[in-house]
Design an enzyme around this catalytic site. Structure first.
Site, mmCIF file in Angstrom:
data_model
loop_
_atom_site.group_PDB
_atom_site.id
_atom_site.type_symbol
_atom_site.label_atom_id
_atom_site.label_comp_id
_atom_site.label_asym_id
_atom_site.label_seq_id
_atom_site.Cartn_x
_atom_site.Cartn_y
_atom_site.Cartn_z
ATOM 1 N N SER A 1 0.539 -1.348 0.043
ATOM 2 C CA SER A 1 -0.218 -0.155 -0.014
ATOM 3 C C SER A 1 0.777 1.260 -0.061
ATOM 4 O O SER A 1 0.372 2.303 -0.057
ATOM 5 C CB SER A 1 -0.809 -0.011 1.169
ATOM 6 O OG SER A 1 -0.213 -0.103 2.565
ATOM 7 N N CYS A 2 2.263 1.231 -0.138
ATOM 8 C CA CYS A 2 2.927 2.402 0.068
ATOM 9 C C CYS A 2 3.164 2.900 -1.166
ATOM 10 O O CYS A 2 3.994 2.429 -2.091
ATOM 11 C CB CYS A 2 4.270 1.943 0.767
ATOM 12 S SG CYS A 2 5.704 3.239 0.949
ATOM 13 N N ASN A 3 2.883 4.136 -1.523
ATOM 14 C CA ASN A 3 3.037 5.016 -2.654
ATOM 15 C C ASN A 3 4.588 5.184 -3.068
ATOM 16 O O ASN A 3 5.007 5.194 -4.294
ATOM 17 C CB ASN A 3 2.629 6.290 -2.696
ATOM 18 C CG ASN A 3 2.263 7.036 -4.018
ATOM 19 O OD1 ASN A 3 2.136 6.203 -5.069
ATOM 20 N ND2 ASN A 3 2.587 8.286 -4.034
#
Length: 132
Positions: free
Chosen positions: A9-11
């Site tokens: 989920s980490c941009n």
């Protein structure tokens, strides 16, 4: 070999992965969402930090407030065990090279992972184009 530690989920993890692909930098990716870091991986990462745990623990993590008070009293091995069990406490991405470390994504700093001879060629090209 460069190792890229990410979370789904980490941009910033996505940006780092894309940057490395775009610049044809070979790397191995390990996603903390599906595979927890090992004690040895964390020790290697910590050996390259300037400030130890402060550099790799995410104080923005939702889990951080629940462990913040206990953290200073934990032994090194207890802390490693906690980080292996709760990798969402780690900042990301974590990019590890032979003797290089980058925590988080920064487009200027990530250039250190381009091989030196490639950076030198690019620099020479810039100098040639800037000739008076």
């Amino acid at each position: 070999m460069i190792k890229l530690f990410t979370q789904v989920s980490c941009n910033s993890s996505r940006k780092a992965r894309q940057w490395l692909h775009d610049h044809k930098v070979t790397f191995e990716e390990k996603n903390f969402s599906s595979e927890a870091p090992t004690h040895n991986e964390l020790k290697r990462i910590l050996s390259l930090t300037e400030n130890g745990l402060e550099d790799i623990i995410s104080t923005r993590s939702q889990l951080y407030p629940t462990i913040a008070e206990r953290l200073p009293d934990m032994s090194f091995n207890e802390t490693l065990h906690l980080l292996c069990e709760q990798p969402q406490l780690l900042r990301r991405p974590i990019i590890v090279g032979e003797n290089k470390l980058q925590i988080g994504f920064n487009e200027d700093d990530i250039r250190q992972f381009i091989p030196r001879h490639v950076r030198r060629l690019a620099f020479m090209k810039v100098l040639d184009n800037a000739a008076f």
